[in-house]
Design an enzyme around this catalytic site. Sequence first.
Site, PDB file in Angstrom:
ATOM      1  N   LYS A  92      66.646  36.604  27.294  1.00 46.87           N
ATOM      2  CA  LYS A  92      67.500  35.460  26.948  1.00 46.87           C
ATOM      3  C   LYS A  92      66.680  34.257  26.472  1.00 46.87           C
ATOM      4  CE  LYS A  92      71.270  36.808  29.992  1.00 46.87           C
ATOM      5  NZ  LYS A  92      72.207  36.440  31.056  1.00 46.87           N
TER       6      LYS A  92
ATOM      7  N   SER B  93      74.035  48.550  31.470  1.00 44.59           N
ATOM      8  CA  SER B  93      74.915  47.535  30.876  1.00 44.59           C
ATOM      9  C   SER B  93      76.330  48.072  30.633  1.00 44.59           C
ATOM     10  CB  SER B  93      74.331  47.041  29.550  1.00 44.59           C
ATOM     11  OG  SER B  93      75.277  46.197  28.917  1.00 44.59           O
TER      12      SER B  93
ATOM     13  N   GLY C 107      80.086  38.948  40.959  1.00 45.13           N
ATOM     14  CA  GLY C 107      80.092  38.427  39.596  1.00 45.13           C
ATOM     15  C   GLY C 107      80.759  39.293  38.549  1.00 45.13           C
TER      16      GLY C 107
ATOM     17  N   LYS D  79      60.483  24.374  41.910  1.00 49.39           N
ATOM     18  CA  LYS D  79      61.345  24.850  40.822  1.00 49.39           C
ATOM     19  C   LYS D  79      62.726  24.204  40.883  1.00 49.39           C
ATOM     20  CE  LYS D  79      61.203  29.247  39.488  1.00 49.39           C
ATOM     21  NZ  LYS D  79      61.089  30.726  39.646  1.00 49.39           N
TER      22      LYS D  79
ATOM     23  N   GLY E 128      66.450  31.050  35.633  1.00 48.29           N
ATOM     24  CA  GLY E 128      67.239  30.988  34.402  1.00 48.29           C
ATOM     25  C   GLY E 128      68.738  31.057  34.664  1.00 48.29           C
ATOM     26  N   ALA E 129      69.150  31.849  35.651  1.00 50.09           N
ATOM     27  CA  ALA E 129      70.588  31.984  35.934  1.00 50.09           C
ATOM     28  C   ALA E 129      71.172  30.631  36.345  1.00 50.09           C
ATOM     29  CB  ALA E 129      70.809  33.029  37.011  1.00 50.09           C
TER      30      ALA E 129
ATOM     31  N   ARG F 269      63.737  28.946  47.339  1.00 52.45           N
ATOM     32  CA  ARG F 269      62.549  29.332  48.111  1.00 52.45           C
ATOM     33  C   ARG F 269      61.361  28.453  47.713  1.00 52.45           C
ATOM     34  NH1 ARG F 269      61.143  35.522  47.148  1.00 52.45           N
ATOM     35  NH2 ARG F 269      60.794  34.674  45.075  1.00 52.45           N
TER      36      ARG F 269
HETATM   37  P1  ATR Z   1      66.827  34.621  36.664  1.00 52.14           P
HETATM   38  O1  ATR Z   1      66.562  34.421  35.212  1.00 52.14           O
HETATM   39  O2  ATR Z   1      67.644  35.840  37.009  1.00 52.14           O
HETATM   40  O3  ATR Z   1      67.349  33.386  37.340  1.00 52.14           O
HETATM   41  P2  ATR Z   1      64.201  34.037  37.647  1.00 52.14           P
HETATM   42  O4  ATR Z   1      64.030  32.967  36.641  1.00 52.14           O
HETATM   43  O5  ATR Z   1      63.057  34.969  37.915  1.00 52.14           O
HETATM   44  O6  ATR Z   1      65.404  34.992  37.298  1.00 52.14           O
HETATM   45  O7  ATR Z   1      64.646  33.343  39.015  1.00 52.14           O
HETATM   46  C1  ATR Z   1      64.913  34.089  40.148  1.00 52.14           C
HETATM   47  C2  ATR Z   1      65.380  33.156  41.264  1.00 52.14           C
HETATM   48  O8  ATR Z   1      65.688  33.942  42.428  1.00 52.14           O
HETATM   49  C3  ATR Z   1      64.316  32.169  41.699  1.00 52.14           C
HETATM   50  O9  ATR Z   1      64.943  30.988  42.124  1.00 52.14           O
HETATM   51  C4  ATR Z   1      63.670  32.886  42.891  1.00 52.14           C
HETATM   52  O10 ATR Z   1      63.063  32.051  43.835  1.00 52.14           O
HETATM   53  P3  ATR Z   1      61.584  31.448  43.547  1.00 52.14           P
HETATM   54  O11 ATR Z   1      61.770  30.331  42.556  1.00 52.14           O
HETATM   55  O12 ATR Z   1      61.131  30.975  44.869  1.00 52.14           O
HETATM   56  O13 ATR Z   1      60.774  32.589  43.016  1.00 52.14           O
HETATM   57  C5  ATR Z   1      64.884  33.511  43.509  1.00 52.14           C
HETATM   58  N1  ATR Z   1      64.566  34.701  44.332  1.00 52.14           N
HETATM   59  C6  ATR Z   1      64.192  35.919  43.913  1.00 52.14           C
HETATM   60  N2  ATR Z   1      64.009  36.757  44.944  1.00 52.14           N
HETATM   61  C7  ATR Z   1      64.291  36.045  46.068  1.00 52.14           C
HETATM   62  C8  ATR Z   1      64.305  36.348  47.471  1.00 52.14           C
HETATM   63  N3  ATR Z   1      64.001  37.568  47.916  1.00 52.14           N
HETATM   64  N4  ATR Z   1      64.649  35.360  48.312  1.00 52.14           N
HETATM   65  C9  ATR Z   1      64.960  34.129  47.869  1.00 52.14           C
HETATM   66  N5  ATR Z   1      64.975  33.780  46.556  1.00 52.14           N
HETATM   67  C10 ATR Z   1      64.645  34.728  45.678  1.00 52.14           C
END
Ligand code: ATR
Length: 277
Positions: A66, A15, A242, A157, A131-132, A153
């Site tokens: 969070k 961080s 970012g 969701k 969440g992001a 993906r």
């Molecule tokens: P955050 O709080 O950082 O958003 P999260 O809630 O775990 O973390 O969400 C991660 C997001 O990244 C999800 O949309 C996930 O896709 P899925 O909903 O299909 O799991 C996406 N993600 C993570 N790894 C990925 C990858 N290798 N390719 C495509 N999408 C990915």
Amino acid sequence: MKNKFAVFGNPIRQSLSPQIHQQFASQHALTISYERVLSDNTGFTSDINEFFKNGGTGCNITAPFKEPAYEMCAELTEHAKRAQAVNTLYKNDSDQLCGHNTDGGGLLRDLTTNLGLSLKDSHIIVLGAGGATRGILQPLIDQGPARITIINRTLAKAQTLANEFGDVFSIEAVAADSIPTDLPAADLLLNATSASLEAKLPVTNSAIISDNTFCYDLSYASEPTRFLQWTKECGCRHNHDGRGMLVEQAALAFTSWHKLEVSTKTLINNFEDLKAQ
Ligand code: ATR
């Protein structure tokens, strides 16, 4: 004296919040302490309670806490309510825990103020539905875009998020492996997936971008992320990570605690120096 701050997460060593907040404090000749605190799922609630009991003024929350932080709050700002997640905590005058979310506001300040982008009537494509994404949708909607598409993906969701915001905007949900051929290229393409953390590409369909698409990865790294390498290879001229969002979300948190504005430009321009501190 309001001077004790911290950031809680797991992992937390990476961080940059302590360096960023110390620089903001020095702009106002304030002396603060700002620690990194490694927490865990079982101890998080008591860690936060202890921090405030021991004189803490405010803290930032990063992954994966969070949502648990949001659950703890007696009072929430509108941004925190929409995001269902909190990255900034403080106590109100009645000693109740208050939660705010500055992630979306930080992103918007970077896009519009720092990078000069106007989102009015634009087509925004957001990659990811976690969440992001939830944290940035309301501030994006507030800019008056014409169209917002979430590509994920896991289609379900994306649909869930689109439904959640259905009262304020009609968001389209699309599966990453079946993007409609008539989907217009994005004016702004945001990577809000966690794929960059594993150096993976969240989409490979270049029909969603044009040379003029403004591409932004919510992640940041010393080297361009896999996503930004791809957008550049596809010929996009505007490719940003970012780091500006990170500094701007910190600035908004600083202002919510200290009621003081800070300058972010030098920090963003000299971002690599922060890591050396
Ligand atoms: P955050 O709080 O950082 O958003 P999260 O809630 O775990 O973390 O969400 C991660 C997001 O990244 C999800 O949309 C996930 O896709 P899925 O909903 O299909 O799991 C996406 N993600 C993570 N790894 C990925 C990858 N290798 N390719 C495509 N999408 C990915």
